[in-house]
Design an enzyme around this catalytic site. Structure first.
Site, PDB file in Angstrom:
ATOM      1  N   ASP A  35      -0.566  -3.928   4.819  1.00  0.00           N
ATOM      2  CA  ASP A  35      -0.284  -4.137   6.242  1.00  0.00           C
ATOM      3  C   ASP A  35      -1.038  -5.342   6.803  1.00  0.00           C
ATOM      4  O   ASP A  35      -2.164  -5.631   6.379  1.00  0.00           O
ATOM      5  CB  ASP A  35      -0.661  -2.886   7.044  1.00  0.00           C
ATOM      6  CG  ASP A  35       0.334  -1.750   6.833  1.00  0.00           C
ATOM      7  OD1 ASP A  35       1.409  -2.006   6.251  1.00  0.00           O
ATOM      8  OD2 ASP A  35       0.042  -0.619   7.256  1.00  0.00           O
TER       9      ASP A  35
ATOM     10  N   ARG B 111       1.034  -1.658  14.785  1.00  0.00           N
ATOM     11  CA  ARG B 111      -0.350  -1.783  15.248  1.00  0.00           C
ATOM     12  C   ARG B 111      -0.529  -3.178  15.841  1.00  0.00           C
ATOM     13  O   ARG B 111      -0.783  -4.143  15.116  1.00  0.00           O
ATOM     14  CB  ARG B 111      -1.341  -1.527  14.113  1.00  0.00           C
ATOM     15  CG  ARG B 111      -1.310  -0.080  13.616  1.00  0.00           C
ATOM     16  CD  ARG B 111      -2.374   0.203  12.574  1.00  0.00           C
ATOM     17  NE  ARG B 111      -2.311   1.593  12.160  1.00  0.00           N
ATOM     18  CZ  ARG B 111      -1.610   2.048  11.124  1.00  0.00           C
ATOM     19  NH1 ARG B 111      -0.896   1.195  10.398  1.00  0.00           N
ATOM     20  NH2 ARG B 111      -1.597   3.326  10.816  1.00  0.00           N
TER      21      ARG B 111
ATOM     22  N   TYR C 154       5.965  -4.189  12.975  1.00  0.00           N
ATOM     23  CA  TYR C 154       4.673  -3.554  12.703  1.00  0.00           C
ATOM     24  C   TYR C 154       4.121  -2.896  13.961  1.00  0.00           C
ATOM     25  O   TYR C 154       4.158  -3.462  15.052  1.00  0.00           O
ATOM     26  CB  TYR C 154       3.684  -4.586  12.180  1.00  0.00           C
ATOM     27  CG  TYR C 154       2.431  -3.976  11.627  1.00  0.00           C
ATOM     28  CD1 TYR C 154       2.490  -3.033  10.607  1.00  0.00           C
ATOM     29  CD2 TYR C 154       1.183  -4.326  12.123  1.00  0.00           C
ATOM     30  CE1 TYR C 154       1.341  -2.456  10.096  1.00  0.00           C
ATOM     31  CE2 TYR C 154       0.028  -3.759  11.617  1.00  0.00           C
ATOM     32  CZ  TYR C 154       0.119  -2.823  10.607  1.00  0.00           C
ATOM     33  OH  TYR C 154      -1.022  -2.244  10.107  1.00  0.00           O
TER      34      TYR C 154
ATOM     35  N   HIS D  45       0.556 -10.432  15.883  1.00  0.00           N
ATOM     36  CA  HIS D  45       1.775  -9.646  15.694  1.00  0.00           C
ATOM     37  C   HIS D  45       2.643  -9.700  16.943  1.00  0.00           C
ATOM     38  O   HIS D  45       2.153  -9.893  18.051  1.00  0.00           O
ATOM     39  CB  HIS D  45       1.441  -8.174  15.412  1.00  0.00           C
ATOM     40  CG  HIS D  45       0.431  -7.974  14.336  1.00  0.00           C
ATOM     41  ND1 HIS D  45      -0.367  -6.860  14.260  1.00  0.00           N
ATOM     42  CD2 HIS D  45       0.078  -8.755  13.284  1.00  0.00           C
ATOM     43  CE1 HIS D  45      -1.170  -6.952  13.214  1.00  0.00           C
ATOM     44  NE2 HIS D  45      -0.923  -8.093  12.613  1.00  0.00           N
TER      45      HIS D  45
ATOM     46  N   ASP E  97      -3.151  -6.261   9.016  1.00  0.00           N
ATOM     47  CA  ASP E  97      -4.258  -6.011   9.933  1.00  0.00           C
ATOM     48  C   ASP E  97      -5.544  -5.938   9.119  1.00  0.00           C
ATOM     49  O   ASP E  97      -5.556  -6.211   7.911  1.00  0.00           O
ATOM     50  CB  ASP E  97      -4.022  -4.734  10.750  1.00  0.00           C
ATOM     51  CG  ASP E  97      -3.826  -3.495   9.878  1.00  0.00           C
ATOM     52  OD1 ASP E  97      -4.118  -3.551   8.659  1.00  0.00           O
ATOM     53  OD2 ASP E  97      -3.384  -2.466  10.410  1.00  0.00           O
TER      54      ASP E  97
ATOM     55  N   GLU F 192       0.804  -1.231   0.000  1.00  0.00           N
ATOM     56  CA  GLU F 192       0.000   0.000   0.000  1.00  0.00           C
ATOM     57  C   GLU F 192       0.833   1.274   0.000  1.00  0.00           C
ATOM     58  O   GLU F 192       0.341   2.348  -0.345  1.00  0.00           O
ATOM     59  CB  GLU F 192      -0.984   0.008   1.178  1.00  0.00           C
ATOM     60  CG  GLU F 192      -0.414   0.358   2.534  1.00  0.00           C
ATOM     61  CD  GLU F 192       0.346  -0.774   3.186  1.00  0.00           C
ATOM     62  OE1 GLU F 192       0.562  -0.697   4.394  1.00  0.00           O
ATOM     63  OE2 GLU F 192       0.744  -1.730   2.492  1.00  0.00           O
TER      64      GLU F 192
ATOM     65  N   GLU G  88      -7.428  -3.371   8.146  1.00  0.00           N
ATOM     66  CA  GLU G  88      -7.420  -2.378   7.066  1.00  0.00           C
ATOM     67  C   GLU G  88      -6.609  -2.881   5.886  1.00  0.00           C
ATOM     68  O   GLU G  88      -6.998  -2.730   4.728  1.00  0.00           O
ATOM     69  CB  GLU G  88      -6.842  -1.051   7.551  1.00  0.00           C
ATOM     70  CG  GLU G  88      -7.731  -0.179   8.383  1.00  0.00           C
ATOM     71  CD  GLU G  88      -9.098   0.094   7.797  1.00  0.00           C
ATOM     72  OE1 GLU G  88      -9.181   0.672   6.696  1.00  0.00           O
ATOM     73  OE2 GLU G  88     -10.086  -0.257   8.441  1.00  0.00           O
TER      74      GLU G  88
END
Length: 768
Positions: free
Chosen positions: A82, A310, A308, A354, A84, A9, A86
């Site tokens: 990513d 988040r 990462y 994660h 997650d 992204e 999103e």
């Protein structure tokens, strides 16, 4: 020979990955989401199982065409947004739009951008995760249903441009409820008594006496806890204590281990960055994203410096733990290395996909990478690096001493501690909300023995007042949201930035204050949507979303259950929500003209007080609140000396949400209003106009030239009446820096002068 296509992204992430993958891969970026719900309508078909009307985001068609062309040439497609929810949504939408169903499409998850992690991810690709995508879709649809169906009601009842959110409104409720606690708090007086004591007797050696002097606090009065509520009581106690003899009755020595904090998760990183660096949550995530995606390290190329960012898991890979242990062993003595690796237990309900946030390579010390990082990047990276290394170090050994001192029927107590072995504290100590890092080692006591006689040097009584609970800081609000189970690592920053950008709350001295607008919006939402704007309900929804991701809860079932309850509440609110434009919010005040009740109503200039007897009684007034939230009417309309250019009546000065403005005294027959000139010349050279207060379409306060549209000069911030030392401009602008600190900058954009803002009472802003 065709190559594989990897789509991520972020262009920065694509550049970092391209460095590692070489000629076998083409790496491209979607530049974030490529599809979203429409902005000008609900975009959810309530009659067709909540079908979402996703549309190509404006400006993204060219990117999609480029990705489609690259996919046509590739032998396989790897989707690496990513790891997650999103990111999963981005991956699904890319797969839908590139039309490559005849080719293998894989999902790859990059938890850190290092050669080993990248090769591992590509060697073990996965399928697109439908459950994770549906969890994201459920959240997106829930937020759209709430936001796009409550917000229009607020436009009708208060003013256009307002918004409500499923989670942001709960966060605002917490801020307002804390403010309510503060306003209702009644401070109580209490007193304490301190005794400055010396072992033995004064020996005339001033230096020795000073070193051995220590302070104790009155603790027990006749075997009961001392409660002193007045100066008279304190004075009487001091008189009673002065002639008594003092001796040590008990010495308690304890040693305790102080353990390091676990490595960062998203919420703890945001909290610590707020306390230590004064970063907003949004700023922390922006900087962390850059550190994760890759930084150019000289000739070594771009490399991701952290894992990462988040995550709500404190899990660490064995390789990372061993690397930290090797570093500790080399940098300090073996005493600083625990006997076995340290692993931390995640809190209940944490997602364990994660790792915790840590440096990807412990050899990339802050000093080593400093030349390649900006100031804010280095500050955050240093925090992450030190916290991770410290989490693997030996505990500190703290010696605590508690001494009880008898004086007749009274008992004093003195406490102190020393650090016998610093352990992890040589590198890092977690900061506290209302102070700096730990206080261990600050209070030292002389050598004392039971039965030892003491000399009284001084008795002091001190007055105190109980304090209300503190307003939330960004850090403490994130902590509260996390403890309540509201929001997730990816949402904390957005929640906070939204209530600030919507001006429902302001940040003053790092504390969140609800604005008058936020106060009323919260009141209306809580009155009309008590089961939606509710901490327990919102936390339950978060758990349901987690269950969808784990495949334990059909997402359409969640949406249907939610909307059946919500739709009925929505219909009731459309009919029953208080109209602040017309009816107004009731107050306990009475009209000075007709004795009917006064109400708070809302106009385009903000809130004002009006008589409930309108139109029979046209009394209105601006108001302000005292520290308890009480309303005080401001002086009645003051003549400005100007006349209305529409009806010829006198113009009067009024105070609205955005400061002073001119209004026609013939209101409501004539509704003409005008901005008040600040008297500050327009900074545009040769213009000749003056700056006036204006309000943008979104309600944002700014200053514009009164020669508009001929001159389109506009400046944001608070004008401060102080001549610029750099260029002589007649005013400066007060703005908030990235770290939250206030600064003054020159009003002239060509002048780069800036300085740290002084205390808030000097100099006065024009609004005051």
């Amino acid at each position: 020979m065709s190559k594989s296509l990897l789509i991520v992204e972020s262009p920065t992430k694509a550049k970092t990955l391209g460095r590692y993958l070489g000629k076998d891969f083409v790496v491209k970026a979607s530049v974030g989401h490529i599809k979203d719900l429409p902005k000008n309508k609900l975009g959810i078909d309530l009659e067709k199982n909540f079908q979402a009307d996703y549309q190509i985001i404006r400006g993204k068609k060219k990117i999609i065409d480029d990705l489609t062309a690259a996919a046509a040439k590739a032998n396989a497609i790897y989707l690496g947004p990513d790891p997650d929810r999103e990111g999963e949504a981005i991956a699904w939408h890319i797969a839908e739009e590139i039309h490559a169903k005849e080719k293998p499409i894989y999902r790859v998850l990059f938890y850190e951008l290092t050669q080993k992690a990248i090769q591992e991810a590509l060697a073990h690709p996965k399928e697109l995760n439908r459950e994770r995508y549906e969890a994201q879709q459920a959240r997106r649809i829930l937020d759209r249903l709430v936001g796009y169906q409550i917000s229009p009601i607020l436009w009708q009842k208060v003013k256009r441009g307002l918004s409500a959110g499923r989670v942001q409104s709960v966060a605002l409720r917490l801020v307002c409820e804390r403010e309510k606690e503060i306003r209702e708090f009644t401070s109580e007086e209490y007193w304490t008594i301190e005794a400055d004591l010396l072992p033995g007797v004064l020996n005339g050696d001033a230096k020795s006496d000073a070193q051995n002097r220590f302070t104790s606090h009155l603790w027990r009065c006749r075997k009961k806890k001392c409660v002193i509520s007045s100066a008279e009581e304190a004075d009487n106690l001091v008189q009673a204590l002065r002639p008594l003899s003092y001796r040590v009755s008990k010495v308690d020595l304890k040693k305790r281990r102080k353990y390091p904090a676990p490595p960062f998760i998203t919420s703890s990183l945001q909290q610590e960055a707020a306390r230590r660096l004064r970063f907003s949550a949004k700023q922390t995530m922006r900087v962390a994203q850059k550190l994760y995606e890759g930084i150019e390290l000289g000739n070594d190329g771009a490399e991701g410096l952290i894992t990462y960012m988040r995550t709500d898991s404190t899990r660490l890979s064995p390789d990372a733990v061993q690397a930290a242990r090797n570093y500790i062993s080399a940098a300090w003595s073996e005493a600083y290395l625990p006997g076995k690796p340290v692993f931390y237990k995640a809190r209940a309900g944490a997602q364990d996909a994660h790792e915790a946030i840590r440096p990807t390579d412990v050899q990339h010390t802050p000093d080593k990478v400093a030349p390649y990082l900006s100031k804010e990047q280095l500050s955050l990276y240093t925090l992450i690096w030190k916290r991770f290394i410290a989490s693997q170090m030996a505990p500190a050994l703290i010696a605590q001493k508690t001494v009880d001192i008898a004086a007749g029927e009274f008992l004093f107590r003195a406490t102190g501690s020393t650090v016998e072995f610093p352990g992890f504290m040589v590198l890092y100590v977690e900061s506290q909300e209302n102070g700096d890092a730990g206080k261990d080692g600050e209070a030292l006591l002389p050598t004392l023995a039971e039965g030892q006689e003491l000399t009284l040097l001084e008795l002091k009584s001190k007055q105190h007042f109980t304090q209300p609970p503190p307003r939330y800081s960004e850090a403490s609000l994130i902590k509260e949201l996390e403890e309540l189970g509201i929001g997730r690592p990816s949402t904390y920053a957005t929640i906070l930035s939204t209530i600030l950008e919507r001006e429902y709350a302001t940040l003053q001295k790092q504390r969140l204050h609800p604005s008058e607008l936020g106060w009323f919006i919260n009141g209306l939402l809580v009155q009309n949507f008590p089961n939606i704007i509710n901490t327990e309900f919102t936390a339950k929804m978060e758990k349901s979303l987690d269950e969808i991701e784990r495949g334990q809860y059909p997402y359409l079932q969640l949406l249907d259950e939610f909307y059946r309850q919500f739709s009925g509440t929505l219909q009731s609110a459309q009919s029953n929500m208080l109209n602040l434009k017309g009816v107004g919010w009731p107050t306990e005040l009475t009209c000075p003209r007709c004795q009917r009740g006064l109400q708070i109503r809302w106009s385009r200039n903000g809130p004002f007080i009006a008589c409930s007897g309108y139109p029979d009684c046209s009394f209105s007034s601006n108001y302000e609140r005292d520290e308890k939230g009480g309303i005080r009417l401001l002086e009645e309309n003051e003549s400005s000396g100007e006349t209305c250019d529409k009806c010829g009546r006198p113009m009067v000065l009024k105070r609205g949400r955005f400061g002073v403005f001119l209004a026609c005294s013939g209101y409501p027959q004539c509704r003409n209003t005008q901005s008040v000139s600040t008297g500050i010349p327009c900074p545009r050279e040769g213009c000749g106009g003056q700056l006036v207060e204006r309000v943008g379409k979104t309600g944002r306060h700014f200053y514009g030239c009164n020669q508009f549209p001929k001159c389109k000069t506009a400046v944001w911030g608070k004008l401060v009446q102080k001549t610029c030392p750099g260029c002589g401009a007649p005013a400066l602008l007060e703005k908030q820096g990235r770290g939250g600190d206030q600064k003054l900058v020159c009003i002239n954009p060509a002048c780069k002068y800036q300085e740290k803002a002084p205390p808030i009472d000097q100099p006065k802003t024009l609004e005051e």
